[in-house]
Design an enzyme around this catalytic site. Structure first.
Site, PDB file in Angstrom:
ATOM      1  N   CYS A 241       0.893  -1.174   0.000  1.00  0.00           N
ATOM      2  CA  CYS A 241       0.000   0.000   0.000  1.00  0.00           C
ATOM      3  C   CYS A 241       0.925   1.217   0.000  1.00  0.00           C
ATOM      4  CB  CYS A 241      -0.866   0.009   1.249  1.00  0.00           C
ATOM      5  SG  CYS A 241      -1.668  -1.564   1.598  1.00  0.00           S
ATOM      6  N   ALA A 243       1.343   4.487  -1.819  1.00  0.00           N
ATOM      7  CA  ALA A 243       1.256   5.948  -2.006  1.00  0.00           C
ATOM      8  C   ALA A 243       1.069   6.668  -0.669  1.00  0.00           C
ATOM      9  CB  ALA A 243       0.083   6.285  -2.933  1.00  0.00           C
ATOM     10  N   PRO A 244       1.689   7.825  -0.507  1.00  0.00           N
ATOM     11  CA  PRO A 244       2.445   8.607  -1.500  1.00  0.00           C
ATOM     12  C   PRO A 244       3.908   8.212  -1.652  1.00  0.00           C
ATOM     13  CG  PRO A 244       2.236   9.864   0.524  1.00  0.00           C
ATOM     14  CD  PRO A 244       1.462   8.594   0.742  1.00  0.00           C
ATOM     15  N   GLY A 245       4.373   7.226  -0.917  1.00  0.00           N
ATOM     16  CA  GLY A 245       5.714   6.711  -1.196  1.00  0.00           C
ATOM     17  C   GLY A 245       6.774   7.023  -0.154  1.00  0.00           C
ATOM     18  N   GLY A 246       6.389   7.586   0.970  1.00  0.00           N
ATOM     19  CA  GLY A 246       7.379   7.929   2.004  1.00  0.00           C
ATOM     20  C   GLY A 246       8.154   6.715   2.480  1.00  0.00           C
ATOM     21  N   ASP A 295      -5.113  -4.484  -6.685  1.00  0.00           N
ATOM     22  CA  ASP A 295      -5.764  -4.506  -5.382  1.00  0.00           C
ATOM     23  C   ASP A 295      -4.907  -5.425  -4.505  1.00  0.00           C
ATOM     24  OD1 ASP A 295      -7.294  -5.204  -3.147  1.00  0.00           O
ATOM     25  OD2 ASP A 295      -9.160  -4.830  -4.235  1.00  0.00           O
ATOM     26  N   ASP A 313       1.470  -1.166   4.856  1.00  0.00           N
ATOM     27  CA  ASP A 313       1.175   0.094   5.549  1.00  0.00           C
ATOM     28  C   ASP A 313      -0.284   0.405   5.207  1.00  0.00           C
ATOM     29  OD1 ASP A 313       1.826   2.340   7.092  1.00  0.00           O
ATOM     30  OD2 ASP A 313       2.213   3.537   5.310  1.00  0.00           O
ATOM     31  N   CYS A 367      -1.440   4.194  10.964  1.00  0.00           N
ATOM     32  CA  CYS A 367      -1.184   5.440  11.700  1.00  0.00           C
ATOM     33  C   CYS A 367      -2.422   5.824  12.505  1.00  0.00           C
ATOM     34  CB  CYS A 367      -0.728   6.551  10.774  1.00  0.00           C
ATOM     35  SG  CYS A 367      -1.796   6.821   9.373  1.00  0.00           S
TER      36      CYS A 367
HETATM   37  C1  LIG Z   1      -1.494   4.655   4.786  1.00  0.00           C
HETATM   38  S1  LIG Z   1      -1.522   4.846   3.096  1.00  0.00           S
HETATM   39  C2  LIG Z   1       0.101   4.318   2.633  1.00  0.00           C
HETATM   40  C3  LIG Z   1       1.173   5.318   2.913  1.00  0.00           C
HETATM   41  C4  LIG Z   1       2.498   4.948   2.265  1.00  0.00           C
HETATM   42  N1  LIG Z   1       2.929   3.619   2.656  1.00  0.00           N
HETATM   43  C5  LIG Z   1       3.605   5.919   2.586  1.00  0.00           C
HETATM   44  O1  LIG Z   1       4.432   5.656   3.451  1.00  0.00           O
HETATM   45  O2  LIG Z   1       3.651   6.968   1.940  1.00  0.00           O
HETATM   46  C6  LIG Z   1      -2.485   3.485   2.575  1.00  0.00           C
HETATM   47  C7  LIG Z   1      -2.597   3.336   1.076  1.00  0.00           C
HETATM   48  O3  LIG Z   1      -3.286   2.104   0.813  1.00  0.00           O
HETATM   49  C8  LIG Z   1      -4.015   2.269  -0.369  1.00  0.00           C
HETATM   50  N2  LIG Z   1      -5.033   1.189  -0.483  1.00  0.00           N
HETATM   51  C9  LIG Z   1      -6.357   1.263  -0.220  1.00  0.00           C
HETATM   52  N3  LIG Z   1      -6.951   0.084  -0.514  1.00  0.00           N
HETATM   53  C10 LIG Z   1      -5.972  -0.747  -0.961  1.00  0.00           C
HETATM   54  C11 LIG Z   1      -5.948  -2.080  -1.441  1.00  0.00           C
HETATM   55  N4  LIG Z   1      -7.071  -2.811  -1.523  1.00  0.00           N
HETATM   56  N5  LIG Z   1      -4.776  -2.606  -1.838  1.00  0.00           N
HETATM   57  C12 LIG Z   1      -3.633  -1.870  -1.755  1.00  0.00           C
HETATM   58  N6  LIG Z   1      -3.600  -0.603  -1.321  1.00  0.00           N
HETATM   59  C13 LIG Z   1      -4.745  -0.037  -0.920  1.00  0.00           C
HETATM   60  C14 LIG Z   1      -4.583   3.655  -0.236  1.00  0.00           C
HETATM   61  O4  LIG Z   1      -4.991   4.158  -1.498  1.00  0.00           O
HETATM   62  C15 LIG Z   1      -3.411   4.398   0.389  1.00  0.00           C
HETATM   63  O5  LIG Z   1      -2.648   5.029  -0.596  1.00  0.00           O
END
Ligand SMILES: C[S@@+](CC[C@H](N)C(=O)[O-])C[C@H]1O[C@@H](n2cnc3c(N)ncnc32)[C@H](O)[C@@H]1O
Length: 460
Positions: A241, A243-246, A295, A313, A367
């Site tokens: 998971c 985005a945004p990629g941190g 997904d 994440d 988080c």
């Molecule tokens: C907490 S954020 C991730 C932050 C990222 N790891 C970072 O450090 O920048 C969770 C991400 O999971 C994505 N997400 C939501 N449903 C998902 C799914 N079914 N499979 C994978 N990613 C998913 C969201 O769009 C979101 O971008």
């Protein structure tokens, strides 16, 4: 078969739309054709159009917390955290007290920025903790490289890089200040993050045509899941998971994986992710870092036993941002959706445990403070996975970093109120609940978090 988004002219975005071409298949192709370059392997089938995303300048407004969300948190976290909730609440309701870490980008020239940070009272977060992801580094890669830097103005209007609402669309040209290839893997990289004892904010770095950004602003607790993942050079890593990629960037600072697959199904957030990668990583890593659009719940099915390390994440309640969501109506909507999150999180964690090879490691993080999305999810998934076992992170993470982060252990309903453990003791024997994960709870002076992390090893 694959889509290559032309908007990112220098970073190819591969959307894996089919089950036959998966990141692992493409990576094998790339590895075999490495000398030819990735362009020979990829087919660019979508060349038209550029993104309409415009840089949206957000006017900073004083925002008040959303009452519906606050009421919900008061009820739930009051019960789960006991007395600790009052001080946590005070921090969350005072954005001026929030701290931001400055993660250096080892692929760019950082000597000058390091000097400026130190002269302003910033210090290295991981230095005294001796928590090095991939072994110690005597000399920073970038020490020998001078670069230019914008004059830092210590103003507080800049949000951290991991909280921008959308990617900007400024044009990207070839970058000139990335490090030469031979230095990328050697000496051993070190994740470097600078923090200030007070909530002093470094400005986010604007786009610099032809240059990589030197640093990324983030909540320093975001580094903990990456530290727990312990990525080693040459490993295959999945950021499920992304985005945004941190955290993907933090992984690339801490090691030189053979493959980092950054997965993000949401197209808009995937654009943002790609922009982040493009702004911080040199072209030479194009064949090792890829973006996929699946997904995450089905990744394990499609890519079983392939990765050495997987980071989940997970999408979660995101307490800080939910508290400041636009209005009460939006807050109520989110709270309605909230009940569905643990099921999604458990599916993602199960998928990750299938995608990792036997002996490999999965780190699950969120988080939010919510035990329903943290300990409860890990506990539920482990019941179905007898071959997976949680690992105690106290001695490795909580003890050495307790000077900077306030940790709380096994929160949950009906338990006695806990204090954060200012100096958690080394554990002789840890209970199953201790091993389910650690929670970083924002506290005055140590405002990092919320962040929950759990490390699970797949035995077979
Ligand atoms: C907490 S954020 C991730 C932050 C990222 N790891 C970072 O450090 O920048 C969770 C991400 O999971 C994505 N997400 C939501 N449903 C998902 C799914 N079914 N499979 C994978 N990613 C998913 C969201 O769009 C979101 O971008």
């Amino acid at each position: 078969m694959f889509l290559v988004n032309p908007f990112y002219s220098s970073w190819e975005i591969i959307c894996f739309k089919t089950k036959t071409i998966t990141p692992s298949v493409l990576w094998r192709l790339w590895s075999r054709n490495f000398h030819k370059g990735s362009g020979d392997v990829l087919q660019q089938i979508n060349r038209k159009g550029t993104s309409n995303n415009q840089v949206t300048k957000k006017h900073k407004k004083e925002r008040s917390a959303c009452q519906a969300v606050l009421d919900c948190f008061d009820q739930q976290y009051g019960e789960e955290l006991g007395e600790l909730w009052a001080s946590t609440r005070a921090v969350l309701l005072d954005p001026q007290s929030w701290q931001y870490g400055v993660m250096l980008n080892r692929f760019s020239a950082v000597t000058d920025i390091t000097q400026i940070l130190q002269s302003r009272g910033f210090s290295a977060l991981l230095h005294d903790a001796a928590l090095l992801c991939n072994g110690p580094s005597e000399v920073s890669d970038s020490k020998h490289h001078k670069g230019t830097l914008l004059a830092p103005h210590y103003i507080s209007e800049f949000p951290p890089d991991d909280s921008h609402p959308q990617p900007d669309s400024s044009s990207y040209a070839l970058r000139q200040d990335s490090l030469p290839e031979p230095l990328l893997g050697s000496p051993r990289p070190l994740l470097q993050c600078y923090i200030h004892p007070r909530p002093l904010r470094f400005p986010s770095q604007p786009h610099r045509p032809g240059r990589l950004k030197q640093y990324y602003l983030l909540n320093a607790a975001s580094l903990l899941p990456v530290l727990a993942l312990q990525v080693r050079d040459g490993e295959k890593v999945l950021d499920l998971c992304s985005a945004p990629g941190g955290k993907a960037l933090a992984i690339m600072q801490s090691a030189a994986p053979a493959l980092l697959c950054c997965n993000e199904p949401d197209p808009h957030r995937r654009d943002w992710l790609a922009k982040t990668l493009e702004s911080y990583l040199p072209h030479s890593l194009n064949s090792r870092v890829m973006v996929s659009a699946q997904d995450g719940r089905f990744f394990g099915q499609n890519e079983a036993d392939f990765y050495d390390k997987v980071l989940v994440d997970a999408p979660c309640s995101n307490d800080r941002s939910w508290l400041y969501c636009g209005n009460n109506h939006q807050g109520e909507q989110r709270l309605k959706e909230r009940a569905k999150l643990p099921a999604l999180q458990a599916q993602l964690l199960r998928s990750a445990l299938s995608a990792v090879r036997p002996g490999g490691v999965v780190v699950y993080s969120t988080c939010t403070l919510s035990s329903f999305e943290n300990h409860a999810v890990v506990d539920a998934v482990l019941r179905d996975f007898p071959e997976a076992e949680p690992e105690d992170l106290r001695d490795e993470i909580a003890v050495p970093l307790s000077k900077h982060f306030a940790f709380s252990f096994h929160p949950g309903h009906g338990q006695t109120p806990r204090n954060p453990s200012p100096r958690p003791h080394k554990s002789a024997v840890s209970s199953y609940r201790d091993r389910l994960g650690v929670l970083v709870v924002p506290q005055p002076g140590r405002t990092w978090g919320p962040m929950f992390l759990s490390r699970i090893r797949r035995r077979k």
